[in-house]
Structure formats: structure tokens, C-alpha cells
Write a protein that holds these residues in place. Sequence first.
Motif, short mmCIF file in Angstrom:
data_model
loop_
_atom_site.label_atom_id
_atom_site.label_comp_id
_atom_site.label_asym_id
_atom_site.label_seq_id
_atom_site.Cartn_x
_atom_site.Cartn_y
_atom_site.Cartn_z
N VAL A 285 0.85 -1.19 0.00
CA VAL A 285 0.00 0.00 0.00
C VAL A 285 0.89 1.24 0.00
O VAL A 285 1.75 1.39 0.87
CB VAL A 285 -0.92 0.02 1.24
CG1 VAL A 285 -1.86 1.21 1.19
CG2 VAL A 285 -1.72 -1.29 1.33
N HIS A 286 0.66 2.12 -0.97
CA HIS A 286 1.46 3.35 -1.06
C HIS A 286 0.62 4.48 -1.63
O HIS A 286 -0.14 4.28 -2.58
CB HIS A 286 2.69 3.14 -1.95
CG HIS A 286 3.52 4.38 -2.12
ND1 HIS A 286 4.57 4.70 -1.29
CD2 HIS A 286 3.44 5.40 -3.02
CE1 HIS A 286 5.10 5.85 -1.67
NE2 HIS A 286 4.43 6.29 -2.72
N ILE B 180 2.72 -1.24 4.45
CA ILE B 180 2.63 0.19 4.17
C ILE B 180 4.01 0.60 3.68
O ILE B 180 4.97 0.61 4.45
CB ILE B 180 2.22 1.00 5.40
CG1 ILE B 180 0.81 0.63 5.85
CG2 ILE B 180 2.31 2.50 5.11
CD1 ILE B 180 0.35 1.35 7.10
N VAL C 142 1.46 6.64 3.80
CA VAL C 142 0.06 6.75 3.39
C VAL C 142 -0.55 7.91 4.18
O VAL C 142 0.01 8.37 5.18
CB VAL C 142 -0.74 5.45 3.64
CG1 VAL C 142 -0.22 4.31 2.79
CG2 VAL C 142 -0.75 5.07 5.12
N ALA D 145 -3.63 5.31 7.60
CA ALA D 145 -2.74 4.59 8.52
C ALA D 145 -3.49 4.21 9.79
O ALA D 145 -3.34 3.10 10.32
CB ALA D 145 -1.53 5.46 8.85
N THR E 43 -0.05 -5.77 9.68
CA THR E 43 0.48 -4.62 8.94
C THR E 43 1.93 -4.36 9.32
O THR E 43 2.27 -4.24 10.50
CB THR E 43 -0.36 -3.36 9.22
OG1 THR E 43 -1.70 -3.59 8.77
CG2 THR E 43 0.20 -2.16 8.49
N TRP F 198 5.10 -1.70 8.54
CA TRP F 198 5.43 -0.39 7.98
C TRP F 198 6.88 -0.41 7.51
O TRP F 198 7.79 -0.53 8.33
CB TRP F 198 5.23 0.70 9.02
CG TRP F 198 5.56 2.09 8.54
CD1 TRP F 198 5.50 2.56 7.26
CD2 TRP F 198 6.00 3.19 9.35
NE1 TRP F 198 5.88 3.89 7.22
CE2 TRP F 198 6.18 4.30 8.48
CE3 TRP F 198 6.24 3.34 10.71
CZ2 TRP F 198 6.62 5.54 8.95
CZ3 TRP F 198 6.66 4.58 11.18
CH2 TRP F 198 6.84 5.67 10.30
N TYR G 276 1.16 -1.29 14.71
CA TYR G 276 1.67 -2.13 13.62
C TYR G 276 2.36 -3.36 14.19
O TYR G 276 2.99 -3.31 15.25
CB TYR G 276 2.68 -1.35 12.77
CG TYR G 276 2.12 -0.15 12.05
CD1 TYR G 276 0.81 -0.13 11.59
CD2 TYR G 276 2.91 0.96 11.81
CE1 TYR G 276 0.30 0.97 10.93
CE2 TYR G 276 2.42 2.07 11.14
CZ TYR G 276 1.11 2.07 10.71
OH TYR G 276 0.62 3.17 10.06
#
Length: 392
Positions: A6-7, A86, A90, A95, A106, A108, A174
Motif C-alpha cells: 500500500v502506497h 505500508i 500513506v 494509517a 500490517t 510499515w 503495527y
Amino acid sequence: MPLAIVHQSYGRFGGAERVALAHFEQLRRMNIDATLFWSGLVTPGWQTRLKGYDIRTIPSTLPTPRNLATMIRFLRELSRYDSIIIHHHVDPLLALYLARNLGERTIWYSGSMFELAWEKWITGEDYRSISQTVKQTGQEYYGKTLSSLVLSNNVFDQTVRLARTVDIHAVRRYSKIVANSKFLSRFLKRIYKLNDTPPVVYPGPDPMLEQLSSKDFTGEGDYMLAVSPLIPLKNVDGMIQAASKVPSARLVVVGEGQDRVSLEERAGMLQVPLFLKGNCHSEEELAMLYSQCMFHIHLSLYEPFGLTPVEAGLFKKASIVTDHGGPPEIIVDGETGFIVNPRDYGMIAKRMKELLSSPELRHEMGQKARKRVLEKFTLERSAKQLLAEVES
């Protein structure tokens, strides 16, 4: 192992975007079941390369009833993935949604902290004054009215405090944090008060640039090269001030930004030959500029990693880099380039003179720079290490 990346690009296509797309492409080449979730700019070259891949659009987080319903469906879709990366950054509301609903899966992969929240703490600067895209990005995510309000002078301090609270709340939920440099790893541990120091996975340059670095471009030009947005944080003004002390120093800068006019005026006043190239829209164009420069300059006032010295090294180019952040992990001082205080214009000028006056030194440092990049900073190595961190 289904994997989501995800970006969201923050109003421009820069190093973070190139690394995110290159990681996705490399993981797919490794037969990893990866899906890219993206919003923001993509260059024409990357649009062509991504054809045939499963690319999903990230919905708006603007808090309206319709958008909230769409976000719920988006989070349900992400819940089907074993792991969610991530990648760099984001929108802070996204987030928070991910952390609260899917935090246990998730990861990061951090290229910096949430700069609007932390810039004053890092550099003492107001983020609005050094970011070329904060207003545009705010309007894109939250609409013109709300964005203008939260960025206004009357409430900006409260905005920063709220942003820090939201950011800390998300980060601590996270499952894992991976940093892109040792410098950033230590920094993240300190500001988020983490129990463990985040592991480090260095980014790598685009494999297409690596291929192009073997191409026979025509000779060496007569210019120093910087690849950088034209914003105060990147300190192009400092490059110009240092170059003014060096006869015949010609500076080419690839990038756009809010400081274009003031930089042109500064260069004119100091009689520095400056060419602001604008953005490159193809890897071939960027490769040619790297290949034909005499050496590369990267003098950010603060830089968590710094991809451009790695890219320059591919093309056998030495770099003069800032000592504030991650670039000293890339450059070996006196061997593959020079490490300098980005505000010490006298020392920067001295290093420029050394490289400009000695083709032998440029050649020797450039050879060592390429060897170091191929040993430590390839994209294949980076993707394998990132996957290992996700699976551990």
C-alpha cells in the motif's frame, strides 16, 4: 502468501515512489502473490511497465458517509491478505484505519516519519515552508475547505499536535516496523519510544537503471548533477553558494518545486551556471544525465536514506553527500565520494574543486562507488530482505 503493498504518493513522483514500484515488480518476478494498492502519480514509463499487473486504487479517506462505506469495503478486501506492507507513507487517516483494524498483519516499511507531525521536532522548520506538495496533498485527501483550515496559521500548531497523536497511535499498533537506514531506525525508536530497534532493509535502485548503467552513453559532460525537488529541505541553494566559490562549476538539477525562481535568481546573482532540468519522465533520460555528469551532489539538510547517491554509483559516479541522515551509510568518505556538513559551503567547495580538477580521482571513486552499490544496494537484495522481514 498473499501480500498487499500500500502506497500513496504525496503529490509528486520521487524516490519513495520509484522504490515502492520497483519492490512490487521485483516481488512479482520472485513469484510472490503481491497486489499493489496505489493512489497518486505514476510516470508514463512505469505505467507501461505495470500493464498486466493487478493494481488497485486506494479510496478517499475524506470522512463522508459515502467514503466511509467505501473504506469499510476496502478494509474488508485487505483483510484477505496475510500481510500488508505500508510502503513508505500513506495518508494518516488511512494509517489509523489500517492500524486499528488490521494492525496485527500490517508492516510499515518506513522511509521517514510523518513529516508534517515531526518536522519541527527534527529540523526546527515549519513543514508548510519546506514541502512543495503539502497544500495540494491536503486538498486531494481532505478537500479544499478542510485542508485550508487545518493548515492555516490559526490552528496549525493544534494540527501538528493532533497529527502526532494519531501517528503515534497508529505506529504502535503495527505488527512490525522496518526502516530504510540505520539512522532512521534509531530515530524511529526514539520518537515513537519503541521497545526494539527496527530492523533495516536498504532500498535498491530500479533494475532498469542498473541495466542502463551498462549502456555506452557518449562521454563525460562538464556538469555536476543533483537529482532533487526544488524545496528548502534539499538545500539546492547551498549547492549554488558552494559552487560560487569554484570557477567553471556548472550545476544541473533534475526536479521541480517551489524554489525554482529564487534559485535561478540566486545563481544569477552569484554568477553560477545553473540549469534546472525539470522532472525526468523516463529512466533512459535519467540514466543519460547520470552517465554524462562529472559527479553527483546530494546536500539535504536532513535525509533518512538518499536513493540518488546509490543511483549515481551505478553509473560510476562519486557523490558529495550530506552528513545529516542516511547518506553516510552509502558513501565511504574519501573512497566513493565525500561526506560534508551541508551548511559548510567552504568545505563543499573544496570537495567540488578536488573532483572537478582530477579526472583520475573521479574515475577511481566512481569505480569503487559502483562496486559498493552492486555489493550492498541492489533491488534484488533489498526485495529478498524485505520479504524475509515480512515472513519472520
